[in-house]
Design a protein around this motif. Structure first.
Motif, PDB file in Angstrom:
ATOM      1  N   ILE A 276      25.575  32.676  33.338  1.00 10.96           N
ATOM      2  CA  ILE A 276      24.283  33.035  32.608  1.00 10.96           C
ATOM      3  C   ILE A 276      25.030  34.660  31.565  1.00 10.96           C
ATOM      4  CG2 ILE A 276      22.433  33.978  32.061  1.00 10.96           C
ATOM      5  CD1 ILE A 276      21.747  31.561  33.792  1.00 10.96           C
ATOM      6  N   GLU A 277      25.446  35.139  32.932  1.00 15.71           N
ATOM      7  CA  GLU A 277      26.173  36.928  32.602  1.00 15.71           C
ATOM      8  C   GLU A 277      26.562  36.796  31.989  1.00 15.71           C
ATOM      9  OE1 GLU A 277      26.276  40.461  33.070  1.00 15.71           O
ATOM     10  OE2 GLU A 277      24.309  39.023  34.181  1.00 15.71           O
ATOM     11  N   ALA A 278      28.495  36.376  31.709  1.00 18.91           N
ATOM     12  CA  ALA A 278      29.520  36.338  31.471  1.00 18.91           C
ATOM     13  C   ALA A 278      29.890  35.215  30.491  1.00 18.91           C
ATOM     14  CB  ALA A 278      29.809  37.272  31.850  1.00 18.91           C
ATOM     15  N   VAL A 279      31.276  34.630  30.325  1.00 15.65           N
ATOM     16  CA  VAL A 279      32.523  33.668  30.085  1.00 15.65           C
ATOM     17  C   VAL A 279      33.252  33.931  31.415  1.00 15.65           C
ATOM     18  CG1 VAL A 279      32.314  33.054  27.673  1.00 15.65           C
ATOM     19  CG2 VAL A 279      34.156  34.778  29.028  1.00 15.65           C
ATOM     20  N   GLN A 280      33.765  32.765  31.935  1.00 12.22           N
ATOM     21  CA  GLN A 280      34.265  32.968  33.167  1.00 12.22           C
ATOM     22  C   GLN A 280      36.048  32.206  33.168  1.00 12.22           C
ATOM     23  OE1 GLN A 280      32.675  34.235  35.826  1.00 12.22           O
ATOM     24  NE2 GLN A 280      30.869  34.951  34.502  1.00 12.22           N
ATOM     25  N   TRP A 281      36.536  32.748  33.799  1.00 13.61           N
ATOM     26  CA  TRP A 281      37.785  31.948  33.587  1.00 13.61           C
ATOM     27  C   TRP A 281      38.226  31.846  35.572  1.00 13.61           C
ATOM     28  CZ3 TRP A 281      41.111  30.163  31.362  1.00 13.61           C
ATOM     29  CH2 TRP A 281      43.243  29.957  31.598  1.00 13.61           C
ATOM     30  N   VAL A 282      38.630  30.370  35.577  1.00 11.50           N
ATOM     31  CA  VAL A 282      38.316  29.606  36.794  1.00 11.50           C
ATOM     32  C   VAL A 282      40.191  29.151  36.702  1.00 11.50           C
ATOM     33  CG1 VAL A 282      37.937  27.502  38.560  1.00 11.50           C
ATOM     34  CG2 VAL A 282      36.328  29.205  36.702  1.00 11.50           C
ATOM     35  N   PRO A 283      41.544  29.915  37.716  1.00 12.82           N
ATOM     36  CA  PRO A 283      42.752  29.498  37.423  1.00 12.82           C
ATOM     37  C   PRO A 283      42.963  27.907  37.968  1.00 12.82           C
ATOM     38  CG  PRO A 283      42.282  31.541  38.640  1.00 12.82           C
ATOM     39  CD  PRO A 283      41.198  30.981  37.857  1.00 12.82           C
ATOM     40  N   ALA A 284      44.136  27.193  37.629  1.00 15.00           N
ATOM     41  CA  ALA A 284      43.645  26.330  38.126  1.00 15.00           C
ATOM     42  C   ALA A 284      45.093  26.046  39.839  1.00 15.00           C
ATOM     43  CB  ALA A 284      44.781  25.437  37.719  1.00 15.00           C
ATOM     44  N   ASP A 285      45.582  27.706  39.602  1.00 10.06           N
ATOM     45  CA  ASP A 285      46.104  27.210  40.921  1.00 10.06           C
ATOM     46  C   ASP A 285      45.498  28.102  42.574  1.00 10.06           C
ATOM     47  OD1 ASP A 285      45.595  30.161  40.561  1.00 10.06           O
ATOM     48  OD2 ASP A 285      47.572  30.696  40.274  1.00 10.06           O
ATOM     49  N   GLY A 286      43.697  27.840  42.330  1.00  5.78           N
ATOM     50  CA  GLY A 286      43.278  28.823  42.993  1.00  5.78           C
ATOM     51  C   GLY A 286      42.561  30.404  43.299  1.00  5.78           C
TER      52      GLY A 286
ATOM     53  N   GLU B 130      37.720  39.759  31.259  1.00  7.09           N
ATOM     54  CA  GLU B 130      38.545  39.589  31.699  1.00  7.09           C
ATOM     55  C   GLU B 130      39.075  38.099  31.626  1.00  7.09           C
ATOM     56  OE1 GLU B 130      37.429  41.316  35.688  1.00  7.09           O
ATOM     57  OE2 GLU B 130      37.065  43.079  34.986  1.00  7.09           O
ATOM     58  N   ALA B 131      38.428  37.652  31.600  1.00  5.31           N
ATOM     59  CA  ALA B 131      37.966  36.113  31.847  1.00  5.31           C
ATOM     60  C   ALA B 131      39.581  36.285  30.287  1.00  5.31           C
ATOM     61  CB  ALA B 131      37.406  35.296  32.000  1.00  5.31           C
ATOM     62  N   ILE B 132      38.692  36.835  28.967  1.00  2.00           N
ATOM     63  CA  ILE B 132      39.150  36.578  28.289  1.00  2.00           C
ATOM     64  C   ILE B 132      40.772  36.370  28.513  1.00  2.00           C
ATOM     65  CG2 ILE B 132      39.624  37.067  25.463  1.00  2.00           C
ATOM     66  CD1 ILE B 132      36.705  37.108  25.861  1.00  2.00           C
ATOM     67  N   ALA B 133      41.386  37.568  28.527  1.00  2.00           N
ATOM     68  CA  ALA B 133      42.235  38.887  28.722  1.00  2.00           C
ATOM     69  C   ALA B 133      43.449  37.236  29.830  1.00  2.00           C
ATOM     70  CB  ALA B 133      42.311  39.064  29.018  1.00  2.00           C
TER      71      ALA B 133
END
Length: 128
Positions: free
Chosen positions: A50-60, A68-71
């Motif tokens: 809800i707060e922001a888009v999120q980035w979850v890397p495959a490598d854990g 930062e997720a967009i970057a």
């Protein structure tokens, strides 16, 4: 599981931006609305999404949010977008990008592609 970029699928502006990412920024990440994502498997909470888009890397590795997720997403693309991602990931640029990101988030219903539904806070929307 591939790298995953999570956004607000109930917001037309966010969905328009996600479609732009999928069409114009080639990458192997899964771009998915948080409403249809297995948040527990991704290690995310509804509140984070809800707060922001999120980035979850495959490598854990560590997740990222907002600019930062967009970057991180940009850094998985072709050389032009990788450079843009590296620039956005620079500490002073990210520090400036957060206020801009928050302004866009607060005003997304007024932006191109936005609708009145975008103005309803995600934590007050009915769950799907």
């Amino acid at each position: 599981m591939p790298d995953t970029f999570v956004y607000d699928g109930d917001c037309a502006f966010c969905t328009t931006c996600a479609r732009f990412l999928e069409r114009w920024i080639p990458n192997s990440a899964e771009v998915i609305p948080w409403q249809f994502a297995d948040l527990a498997a991704l290690g995310l909470t509804r509140a984070q999404c809800i707060e922001a888009v999120q980035w979850v890397p495959a490598d854990g590795g560590p997740t990222a949010a907002g600019p930062e997720a967009i970057a991180r997403l940009l850094r998985t693309s072709n050389p032009f977008w990788r450079l843009a991602g590296r620039i956005l990931d620079l500490r002073p640029v990210t520090a400036l990008a957060w206020p801009a990101y928050r302004w866009v988030a607060r005003n997304r219903h007024r932006l191109p592609g936005g609708t009145a539904a975008c103005a309803i806070p995600a934590d007050r929307r009915p769950t799907t």
